[in-house]
Design a protein around this motif. Structure first.
Motif, PDB file in Angstrom:
ATOM      1  N   THR A  50     -68.185  47.867  56.943  1.00 51.31           N
ATOM      2  CA  THR A  50     -69.354  47.021  57.188  1.00 51.31           C
ATOM      3  C   THR A  50     -70.186  47.631  58.312  1.00 51.31           C
ATOM      4  OG1 THR A  50     -68.241  45.652  58.843  1.00 51.31           O
ATOM      5  CG2 THR A  50     -67.999  44.999  56.523  1.00 51.31           C
ATOM      6  N   MET A  52     -71.159  46.371  61.045  1.00 49.76           N
ATOM      7  CA  MET A  52     -70.574  46.040  62.340  1.00 49.76           C
ATOM      8  C   MET A  52     -69.344  46.890  62.623  1.00 49.76           C
ATOM      9  SD  MET A  52     -67.886  44.143  63.794  1.00 49.76           S
ATOM     10  CE  MET A  52     -67.458  42.839  62.642  1.00 49.76           C
ATOM     11  N   GLN A  55     -70.055  50.376  63.744  1.00 47.07           N
ATOM     12  CA  GLN A  55     -70.285  50.413  65.191  1.00 47.07           C
ATOM     13  C   GLN A  55     -68.952  50.429  65.937  1.00 47.07           C
ATOM     14  OE1 GLN A  55     -72.637  46.887  65.846  1.00 47.07           O
ATOM     15  NE2 GLN A  55     -74.565  48.000  65.733  1.00 47.07           N
ATOM     16  N   TYR A  56     -68.001  49.656  65.435  1.00 45.14           N
ATOM     17  CA  TYR A  56     -66.678  49.584  66.063  1.00 45.14           C
ATOM     18  C   TYR A  56     -66.010  50.965  66.067  1.00 45.14           C
ATOM     19  CZ  TYR A  56     -61.776  48.239  66.707  1.00 45.14           C
ATOM     20  OH  TYR A  56     -60.483  48.135  67.156  1.00 45.14           O
ATOM     21  N   VAL A  72     -69.401  39.335  68.757  1.00 47.22           N
ATOM     22  CA  VAL A  72     -70.000  38.956  67.476  1.00 47.22           C
ATOM     23  C   VAL A  72     -70.466  37.519  67.624  1.00 47.22           C
ATOM     24  CG1 VAL A  72     -69.687  38.712  64.989  1.00 47.22           C
ATOM     25  CG2 VAL A  72     -68.428  40.490  66.229  1.00 47.22           C
ATOM     26  N   GLN A 129     -73.788  42.860  72.597  1.00 48.78           N
ATOM     27  CA  GLN A 129     -75.068  43.079  71.911  1.00 48.78           C
ATOM     28  C   GLN A 129     -76.087  43.556  72.933  1.00 48.78           C
ATOM     29  OE1 GLN A 129     -74.437  39.361  68.769  1.00 48.78           O
ATOM     30  NE2 GLN A 129     -76.346  39.571  69.886  1.00 48.78           N
ATOM     31  N   CYS A 154     -77.425  46.342  61.656  1.00 51.14           N
ATOM     32  CA  CYS A 154     -77.115  45.072  62.308  1.00 51.14           C
ATOM     33  C   CYS A 154     -77.498  45.174  63.782  1.00 51.14           C
ATOM     34  CB  CYS A 154     -75.629  44.729  62.155  1.00 51.14           C
ATOM     35  SG  CYS A 154     -74.515  45.936  62.876  1.00 51.14           S
ATOM     36  N   ARG A 157     -75.004  47.374  69.377  1.00 46.94           N
ATOM     37  CA  ARG A 157     -73.991  47.049  70.376  1.00 46.94           C
ATOM     38  C   ARG A 157     -73.601  48.312  71.131  1.00 46.94           C
ATOM     39  NH1 ARG A 157     -72.693  44.062  65.786  1.00 46.94           N
ATOM     40  NH2 ARG A 157     -72.426  41.801  66.102  1.00 46.94           N
TER      41      ARG A 157
END
Length: 617
Positions: A50, A52, A55-56, A72, A129, A154, A157
């Motif tokens: 995903t 997100m 980004q992780y 989140v 964020q 998204c 971050r």
């Protein structure tokens, strides 16, 4: 863990660092993780790819050795290996419907859970964020309109805070009053048989840095003494530089410091260290006292230790907070009796070695407890900074007769005036009790100073952070003002005081050492205006004219608000039968116009972007 889904590169048998080295291979860097390129679709099974989570993975590639608290919405989420650690330590509930290892907690619990994880011996990286939802929408729109322009799909971050045992600065994380020192050790080459070493000690909460070069013997008594006196919370060292017997010694310490190995760079490391220090000197010409500068210029080991500590602070995202106004000092160290130690000789203070500190239970008992130690017995301090000073005195007592007699005269005077001692003790406790957490003057001064030099976090904040920080500043000034007034009232100008007490209690104008801060405090207090927030609490802002940049931004904001009010009136003029008002749906949207949908014509609605429909209105 067999019940959960993992991407292939996170499976233990396939783990590699950013350079592709396996944990069993020489040079493996435990701080990094090899992450496949985004184009390798097979490496990211469904559910692990995903926007997100991409980004992780980017974040974990640089911070694999830390538990990532991933923001989140209004929650911090924890995934994969980190989730097992956080769940076991914090007793968090598993996300039952998620096939990935996944736990989380509300944003208000950040400090509580982070403190538990750090106390358990782990490191933490807080991912926030760094753009608002409206900025995300605008960026995505620009990416669509501009060929070749890309970016996350998204909310952006980034790592905003890093917590390790030796780099804590927030009062909610520090816990007790004792100093939390971070050590950087660098041992000299074979010419000294790997015995002599340099140490850079950093107290991040007060921005105090001590540098010393230690001449040691084969029994490592000087190192053991230093560790017993200071009891560091974290020790950083180059993997290839630390002797094996020292590593074993560190692992057996009762204080159990967090051990943080870093990769070295050989001769290139020394050149880079010199360059780092030269750049720091250029930015802060008066940062190093002469004694510190002499050791840095004469000892490569001291250069490596100081530059290594700086680099570690920057990696912990504290470089801009600690280094610009750090107070550097030379740590006076004992020699082996040969007179070859660098720095000032031990004369004013007695050196209690590790054996004496342990046998006499000076700082802790033989079981490793503070209660029952000499320090605990003597501790009747009223402030956190008073406790830290007492600990320094206890582990390194005076041995010069004249200074001992001066201190005894001061103590005798206070014993003969018990009402004065009680007045000072209770008064100091009241002076620092300005908020839920007592104001630690040393730590709070360092924290407030850092506010003036940089934005503490890049995270998007919807609360008025400036007003909150000004509130902290007012609390600090009040604590200083009340403390000074307490001293002036307790020791009037015409009172007869013993020499040492007169020096520490009298203002500089009267031959003492206390600076007259009251005029400065009054001037600063006059630059801040006290108001009332919407919820009825106190809210502070700069006085008009006190800060040109603040005034300029305030004028720009007021101009925008005026334009919005005119827009609201224009809507009302076009539709006199409807009632229009502003609503704020935080955190995403502010100044949205609300009205009864039935009270306006359909053609008017077609001209608008309808963002939300409230049932019943």
């Amino acid at each position: 863990s067999s019940n959960y889904s993992w991407p292939p590169f996170m499976q233990p048998k396939l783990l590699k660092d950013a350079q592709g080295r396996r944990p069993s291979e020489p040079g493996y860097d435990q701080t990094t993780l090899w992450v496949p390129p985004v184009s390798d679709k097979a490496a990211y099974p469904k559910g692990h790819d995903t926007p997100m989570l991409m980004q992780y993975w980017k974040l974990k590639a640089k911070h694999f050795d830390k538990v990532a608290l991933f923001k989140v919405g209004k929650f911090y989420e924890v995934f994969y290996y980190d989730a097992f650690i956080a769940q076991r330590i914090c007793n968090l509930k598993w996300m039952a419907q998620d096939k990935r290892p996944h736990v989380g907690f509300p944003e208000g619990g950040k400090h509580e859970y982070a403190r538990k994880i750090v106390e358990a011996g782990f490191k933490v990286v807080v991912v926030e964020q760094v753009e608002r939802v409206v900025e995300t929408k605008q960026r995505k729109s620009e990416n669509t309109e501009t060929p070749g322009k890309t970016g996350p799909t998204c909310v952006e971050r980034d790592a905003c805070e890093v917590y390790t045992s030796g780099t804590l600065v927030d009062p909610e994380l520090l816990g007790g009053a004792g100093a939390r020192f971070m050590f950087y050790l660098h041992f000299e080459d074979a010419s000294s048989s790997g015995l002599h070493f340099a140490v850079c000690m950093v107290d991040c909460a007060t921005s105090q840095i001590r540098l010393g070069r230690v001449v040691d013997a084969p029994d490592r008594n000087a190192l053991r003494t230093l560790l017993a006196q200071v009891q560091p919370s974290e020790v950083i060292y180059e993997i290839t530089n630390l002797p094996q017997e020292v590593l074993l010694l560190l692992r057996r310490l009762p204080c159990r410091p967090q051990l943080s190995p870093v990769q070295g760079a050989g001769d290139r490391g020394l050149l880079a260290a010199r360059d780092r220090l030269n750049r720091y000197r250029s930015a802060r010409p008066d940062a190093f006292p002469q004694s510190v500068d002499e050791v840095l210029r004469s000892r490569d080991s001291a250069t490596m230790a100081a530059a290594g500590a700086m680099e570690y602070l920057e990696a912990a995202l504290l470089g801009d907070r600690v280094l610009p106004f750090a107070t550097w000092d030379l740590h006076a160290v004992a020699d082996d009796g040969s007179g070859s130690a660098s720095g000032p000789k031990q004369g004013a203070r007695m050196v209690l070695d590790a054996t004496a500190l342990s046998a006499l239970e000076i700082v802790e008992t033989t079981e490793g407890n503070h209660e029952g130690s000499l320090l605990a017995f003597l501790d009747h301090t009223s402030t956190p900074f008073g406790f830290r000073l007492l600990q320094q005195w206890v582990v390194a007592p005076l041995c010069e007769v004249g200074e001992i007699k001066q201190r005894q005269d001061a103590v005798e005077y206070l014993l003969q005036h018990p009402e004065l001692s009680q007045q000072l003790s209770s008064g100091l406790k009241k002076c620092i009790a300005c908020s839920k957490i007592p104001v630690d003057l040393e730590r709070a001064t360092s924290r407030i100073w850092s506010y003036a030099l940089q934005s503490e976090r890049k995270a998007v904040m919807y609360n008025d952070v400036t007003a909150k920080r000004l509130g902290h500043f007012v609390e600090l000034m009040q604590a200083y003002e009340q403390s000074l007034q307490l001293i002036w009232d307790a020791f009037p100008k015409d009172s007869e005081l013993p020499g040492r007490l007169a020096y520490v209690a009298r203002p500089q104008a009267n031959g003492g050492c206390v600076p007259d801060l009251l005029p400065v405090i009054q001037r600063l207090k006059g630059s801040i205006v006290e108001g009332t927030a919407i919820n009825g609490s106190l809210k502070y802002r700069p006085q008009d004219g006190a800060d040109a940049e603040y005034d300029q931004k305030t004028q720009a904001i007021n101009k925008v608000i005026k334009a919005l009010d005119q827009e609201l009136k224009a809507c009302g003029a076009k539709n006199p039968k409807a009632q229009f008002s502003f609503v704020h749906r935080l955190p995403g949207s502010r100044y949205e116009i609300e009205c009864d949908e039935k009270s306006v014509p359909a053609n008017f609605l077609k001209e608008l972007d309808i963002t939300y429909r409230n049932k019943g209105k």
